[in-house]
Write a protein that holds these residues in place. Structure first.
Motif, PDB file in Angstrom:
ATOM      1  N   SER A 144      91.700  33.616  14.097  1.00 52.33           N
ATOM      2  CA  SER A 144      91.651  35.064  14.270  1.00 52.33           C
ATOM      3  C   SER A 144      92.999  35.550  14.803  1.00 52.33           C
ATOM      4  O   SER A 144      93.774  34.766  15.368  1.00 52.33           O
ATOM      5  CB  SER A 144      90.524  35.454  15.230  1.00 52.33           C
ATOM      6  N   PRO A 145      93.285  36.826  14.616  1.00 48.89           N
ATOM      7  CA  PRO A 145      94.594  37.339  15.054  1.00 48.89           C
ATOM      8  C   PRO A 145      94.897  37.052  16.526  1.00 48.89           C
ATOM      9  O   PRO A 145      96.056  36.822  16.880  1.00 48.89           O
ATOM     10  CB  PRO A 145      94.473  38.847  14.791  1.00 48.89           C
ATOM     11  N   ASP A 146      93.870  37.034  17.385  1.00 48.43           N
ATOM     12  CA  ASP A 146      94.186  36.825  18.809  1.00 48.43           C
ATOM     13  C   ASP A 146      94.591  35.381  19.121  1.00 48.43           C
ATOM     14  O   ASP A 146      95.012  35.080  20.242  1.00 48.43           O
ATOM     15  CB  ASP A 146      93.045  37.311  19.721  1.00 48.43           C
ATOM     16  N   GLU A 147      94.485  34.485  18.152  1.00 44.76           N
ATOM     17  CA  GLU A 147      94.973  33.121  18.337  1.00 44.76           C
ATOM     18  C   GLU A 147      96.433  32.954  17.920  1.00 44.76           C
ATOM     19  O   GLU A 147      97.028  31.895  18.153  1.00 44.76           O
ATOM     20  CB  GLU A 147      94.121  32.139  17.512  1.00 44.76           C
ATOM     21  N   ILE A 148      97.002  33.966  17.283  1.00 40.04           N
ATOM     22  CA  ILE A 148      98.363  33.859  16.736  1.00 40.04           C
ATOM     23  C   ILE A 148      99.398  34.023  17.851  1.00 40.04           C
ATOM     24  O   ILE A 148      99.308  34.941  18.669  1.00 40.04           O
ATOM     25  CB  ILE A 148      98.575  34.937  15.648  1.00 40.04           C
ATOM     26  N   ASP A 149     100.385  33.146  17.866  1.00 37.86           N
ATOM     27  CA  ASP A 149     101.468  33.231  18.849  1.00 37.86           C
ATOM     28  C   ASP A 149     102.636  34.077  18.343  1.00 37.86           C
ATOM     29  O   ASP A 149     103.259  34.806  19.109  1.00 37.86           O
ATOM     30  CB  ASP A 149     101.989  31.814  19.165  1.00 37.86           C
ATOM     31  N   ILE A 150     102.959  33.910  17.053  1.00 34.59           N
ATOM     32  CA  ILE A 150     104.164  34.514  16.482  1.00 34.59           C
ATOM     33  C   ILE A 150     103.794  35.371  15.286  1.00 34.59           C
ATOM     34  O   ILE A 150     103.151  34.887  14.346  1.00 34.59           O
ATOM     35  CB  ILE A 150     105.144  33.417  15.973  1.00 34.59           C
ATOM     36  N   ALA A 151     104.205  36.642  15.322  1.00 29.79           N
ATOM     37  CA  ALA A 151     104.000  37.518  14.163  1.00 29.79           C
ATOM     38  C   ALA A 151     105.352  37.845  13.553  1.00 29.79           C
ATOM     39  O   ALA A 151     106.164  38.532  14.170  1.00 29.79           O
ATOM     40  CB  ALA A 151     103.277  38.799  14.583  1.00 29.79           C
ATOM     41  N   MET A 152     105.578  37.308  12.361  1.00 26.07           N
ATOM     42  CA  MET A 152     106.775  37.661  11.614  1.00 26.07           C
ATOM     43  C   MET A 152     106.340  38.680  10.560  1.00 26.07           C
ATOM     44  O   MET A 152     105.742  38.339   9.546  1.00 26.07           O
ATOM     45  CB  MET A 152     107.393  36.412  10.968  1.00 26.07           C
ATOM     46  N   ASP A 159     109.309  37.046  25.564  1.00 17.90           N
ATOM     47  CA  ASP A 159     109.123  36.635  26.954  1.00 17.90           C
ATOM     48  C   ASP A 159     108.071  37.476  27.679  1.00 17.90           C
ATOM     49  O   ASP A 159     107.962  37.422  28.897  1.00 17.90           O
ATOM     50  CB  ASP A 159     110.469  36.687  27.698  1.00 17.90           C
ATOM     51  N   ARG A 160     107.306  38.232  26.908  1.00 14.99           N
ATOM     52  CA  ARG A 160     106.173  38.953  27.481  1.00 14.99           C
ATOM     53  C   ARG A 160     104.871  38.256  27.073  1.00 14.99           C
ATOM     54  O   ARG A 160     104.828  37.586  26.045  1.00 14.99           O
ATOM     55  CB  ARG A 160     106.153  40.408  26.986  1.00 14.99           C
ATOM     56  N   PRO A 161     103.802  38.423  27.854  1.00 17.80           N
ATOM     57  CA  PRO A 161     102.533  37.781  27.483  1.00 17.80           C
ATOM     58  C   PRO A 161     102.031  38.324  26.144  1.00 17.80           C
ATOM     59  O   PRO A 161     102.323  39.459  25.794  1.00 17.80           O
ATOM     60  CB  PRO A 161     101.581  38.198  28.616  1.00 17.80           C
ATOM     61  N   GLY A 162     101.301  37.485  25.436  1.00 18.65           N
ATOM     62  CA  GLY A 162     100.716  37.939  24.174  1.00 18.65           C
ATOM     63  C   GLY A 162     101.622  37.718  22.994  1.00 18.65           C
ATOM     64  O   GLY A 162     102.562  36.917  23.038  1.00 18.65           O
ATOM     65  N   LEU A 163     101.336  38.456  21.942  1.00 18.92           N
ATOM     66  CA  LEU A 163     102.009  38.264  20.661  1.00 18.92           C
ATOM     67  C   LEU A 163     103.518  38.483  20.758  1.00 18.92           C
ATOM     68  O   LEU A 163     103.976  39.426  21.399  1.00 18.92           O
ATOM     69  CB  LEU A 163     101.411  39.263  19.663  1.00 18.92           C
ATOM     70  N   ALA A 164     104.291  37.611  20.085  1.00 25.13           N
ATOM     71  CA  ALA A 164     105.741  37.796  19.971  1.00 25.13           C
ATOM     72  C   ALA A 164     106.076  38.184  18.539  1.00 25.13           C
ATOM     73  O   ALA A 164     105.614  37.562  17.586  1.00 25.13           O
ATOM     74  CB  ALA A 164     106.476  36.513  20.350  1.00 25.13           C
ATOM     75  N   LEU A 165     106.894  39.232  18.402  1.00 25.03           N
ATOM     76  CA  LEU A 165     107.193  39.815  17.089  1.00 25.03           C
ATOM     77  C   LEU A 165     108.630  39.525  16.668  1.00 25.03           C
ATOM     78  O   LEU A 165     109.565  39.733  17.449  1.00 25.03           O
ATOM     79  CB  LEU A 165     106.992  41.338  17.157  1.00 25.03           C
ATOM     80  N   ASN A 166     108.807  39.104  15.433  1.00 26.27           N
ATOM     81  CA  ASN A 166     110.133  39.024  14.801  1.00 26.27           C
ATOM     82  C   ASN A 166     111.199  38.474  15.755  1.00 26.27           C
ATOM     83  O   ASN A 166     112.181  39.133  16.091  1.00 26.27           O
ATOM     84  CB  ASN A 166     110.531  40.400  14.245  1.00 26.27           C
ATOM     85  N   VAL A 212     108.991  30.795  21.901  1.00 25.83           N
ATOM     86  CA  VAL A 212     107.756  30.982  22.668  1.00 25.83           C
ATOM     87  C   VAL A 212     107.231  29.586  23.003  1.00 25.83           C
ATOM     88  O   VAL A 212     106.923  28.808  22.095  1.00 25.83           O
ATOM     89  CB  VAL A 212     106.717  31.769  21.851  1.00 25.83           C
ATOM     90  N   PRO A 213     107.139  29.244  24.294  1.00 23.09           N
ATOM     91  CA  PRO A 213     106.735  27.885  24.652  1.00 23.09           C
ATOM     92  C   PRO A 213     105.368  27.532  24.063  1.00 23.09           C
ATOM     93  O   PRO A 213     104.425  28.313  24.164  1.00 23.09           O
ATOM     94  CB  PRO A 213     106.677  27.919  26.190  1.00 23.09           C
ATOM     95  N   GLY A 214     105.310  26.372  23.418  1.00 23.99           N
ATOM     96  CA  GLY A 214     104.033  25.889  22.913  1.00 23.99           C
ATOM     97  C   GLY A 214     103.465  26.651  21.734  1.00 23.99           C
ATOM     98  O   GLY A 214     102.256  26.572  21.484  1.00 23.99           O
ATOM     99  N   ALA A 215     104.299  27.391  21.013  1.00 25.68           N
ATOM    100  CA  ALA A 215     103.784  28.166  19.875  1.00 25.68           C
ATOM    101  C   ALA A 215     103.095  27.242  18.870  1.00 25.68           C
ATOM    102  O   ALA A 215     103.662  26.236  18.460  1.00 25.68           O
ATOM    103  CB  ALA A 215     104.919  28.927  19.199  1.00 25.68           C
ATOM    104  N   ARG A 216     101.876  27.595  18.485  1.00 28.01           N
ATOM    105  CA  ARG A 216     101.068  26.744  17.596  1.00 28.01           C
ATOM    106  C   ARG A 216     100.779  27.395  16.257  1.00 28.01           C
ATOM    107  O   ARG A 216     100.661  26.721  15.239  1.00 28.01           O
ATOM    108  CB  ARG A 216      99.721  26.425  18.263  1.00 28.01           C
TER     109      ARG A 216
END
Lengths: 396, 137
Positions: free
Chosen positions: A282-290, A326-333, A367-371
């Motif tokens: 689900s989207p809330d499991e995503i670490d990186i949004a490109m 470096d903020r909590p939650g999703l990281a963009l581009n 992002v540390p530990g991005a899966r």
């Protein structure tokens, strides 16, 4: 995880220069293919599938295969604008899973900056040539590509109360990432950006309006550039030099101007859920949004359509620097995006390349530990005929 | 007089639309089989695939669905225009067309979503076809 892992990205290369006078688009493609093979620990003769969008002088999979001097078992010339590479990656995954090929290459090269191509401010179809059913209805009005996206932003602001200050958060976070990426810094320097530095929402608001309500700092650059990636079968991936990054879900869709249609919803509303459903995440499991950032509004609409927030709520979701790495939650581009790193015309390949860097732990804004990452390309023109291509990627 | 680009022919989908414009009418096709409004004009119905279409004449009134004001366009014919609008207009008969809202003092201030507008046929400096644009009612 339970997904079927039947193909992985095993080699990547991003061409470092954004202004490359005297270099051809084909040079960029060939250099990138060579480097991506090297990154994977594979060689020229391993390639047995060619995916090509017909960029450069290649003219698609047939001509590129001939130029490379290969006899691939699979040729795919999917051309759907900037999202071509998300579509092609999905097709390569499918073809490898079906046993039709083992080592697929996707490549891109463009010299839009050196050739002074006015992608955003030229009219949507060049003068000359025969009319067609769309151009005859659009060309007389002088709508530029930027204006076409501006139509979407205007309606989004009207319907949901979204503000430019909120959407500026997309530019702010992206620029922060770009300033950490030496290739992006050089891009902005070589392309003579007014300030090669971090920016604030106020900077975005004070930048000139190109087409109301889109400001300059909400628009991507026009650069040279390109890259390549190698997608391979699990057997090949196990022997590759770097850890594999698995393709675990994909979706594709088109959308166009329709009578009574909602312009604030993109093709991503179809391709996104298909991809997430197939991947079983689900989207809330995503670490990186490109997400394809031709403009802030492209990212905004696609974030909503992929389900990262509800329709109409992206203003709050993206405001400030909430999407920074470096903020909590999703990281963009996290590479600096089309806004601040590169946009040679079809940015889709870079969405996949940076996703892979993040899942390998190689990003400049790691992002540390991005899966899990999602690469979502928007091709064509958001306010008119466009595509959505979504690919979900997972760390080994 | 403006110098907007002209439609180019032969182009069978849009030719009846433009012949209508030349006669001072805003025409649109509807499907004989499923009654849907077909726009942009095509030689088939995109809803059911039928080839049986009939042309009707719009009253030419509608509302602004969304708009932008172009401040920068490098294309000949528009470079000299200054800031001009492009807009999607929802016509009362149910079709949406790209056009421009004209006849306002300042397009950056005087156009808004939902604004009621009516078509007019703007003569051009070059070419046989006036271009349908919209003016606030």
């Amino acid at each position: 995880m339970a997904q079927e892992r039947s193909a992985a990205i095993v080699g990547i290369h991003e061409y470092p220069l954004r202004v490359a006078p005297g270099v051809s688009a084909m040079d960029i493609k060939i250099d990138s293919i060579r480097a991506a093979l090297d990154d994977a620990g594979l060689s020229w003769g391993d390639i047995d599938a060619v995916y090509d969008a017909g960029d450069g002088e290649a003219g698609g999979g047939l001509q590129l295969s001939a130029y490379l001097g290969l006899r691939p078992r699979v040729i795919d010339t999917t051309q759907v604008g900037g999202s071509s590479f998300e579509f092609q990656a999905a097709h390569a995954w499918r073809d490898i899973a079906a046993g039709r090929c083992r080592v697929a290459i996707l490549s891109y090269g463009s010299t839009s900056a050196s050739n002074r191509v006015a992608i955003g401010t030229g009219s949507m179809r060049a003068m000359g040539g025969a009319g067609n059913w769309q151009s005859n209805m659009e060309l007389p009005y002088g709508s530029t590509l930027i204006a076409n996206y501006a139509l979407v932003k205007q309606r989004h602001m009207h319907e949901y109360g979204t503000t430019t200050e909120q959407l500026a958060g997309i530019s702010v976070a992206t620029r922060r990432h770009a300033m950490r990426n030496p290739d992006a810094v050089r891009a902005m320097t070589d392309l003579e950006f007014v300030g090669v530095n971090e920016i604030t929402a106020q900077d975005v608001l004070e930048s000139r309006i190109v087409a109301d309500p889109l400001h300059l700092l909400e628009c991507c650059m026009i650069s040279d550039g390109g890259g390549a990636l190698v997608i391979a079968s699990p057997e090949v991936a196990r022997d590759a030099r770097k850890p594999p990054v698995w393709i675990i879900g994909s979706g594709e869709a088109t959308k166009y101007r329709e009578n009574g249609g909602d312009i604030t919803t993109s093709a991503g509303a179809q391709s996104g859920p298909a991809a997430f459903g197939q991947a079983g995440v689900s989207p809330d499991e995503i670490d990186i949004a490109m997400i394809y950032d031709s403009f802030t509004i492209t990212v905004a609409v696609c974030l909503e359509d992929l389900g990262f927030c509800a329709k109409g709520e992206v203003g709050e979701f993206a405001a400030g620097d909430r999407l920074a790495f470096d903020r909590p939650g999703l990281a963009l581009n996290t590479d600096g995006g089309g806004l601040s790193s590169n946009h040679p015309g079809m940015r889709g390949i870079f969405l996949l390349l940076e996703s892979v860097r993040q899942l390998r732990g190689e990003s400049h804004s790691q992002v540390p530990g991005a899966r899990l990452a999602v690469a979502h390309g928007n091709g064509g023109s958001l306010g008119g005929t466009h595509t959505g291509g979504t690919v979900i990627l997972a760390k080994d | 007089m403006p110098k907007r680009p002209q439609p180019r022919f032969p182009e069978p989908n849009s030719q009846p639309f433009w012949e209508g414009v030349r006669e001072g009418e805003l025409r649109y096709p509807t499907c004989d089989a499923c009654s849907e409004v077909v726009f942009y004009p095509r030689l088939h119905c995109p809803f059911c695939g039928s080839r049986e279409l009939s042309w009707k004449v719009s009253r030419g009134e509608g509302s602004v669905y969304t708009y932008s004001v172009v401040r920068q366009n490098r294309m000949p014919g528009f470079i000299e225009l200054g800031a001009y609008s492009v807009a999607y207009i929802d016509l009362d008969e149910g079709f949406r067309m790209l056009s421009s809202v004209v006849g306002v003092d300042d397009p950056t201030r005087d156009i808004h979503i939902g604004q009621r507008v009516k078509v007019e046929f703007e003569p051009q400096e070059e070419g046989d076809y006036p271009i349908p644009v919209f003016r606030p009612i």
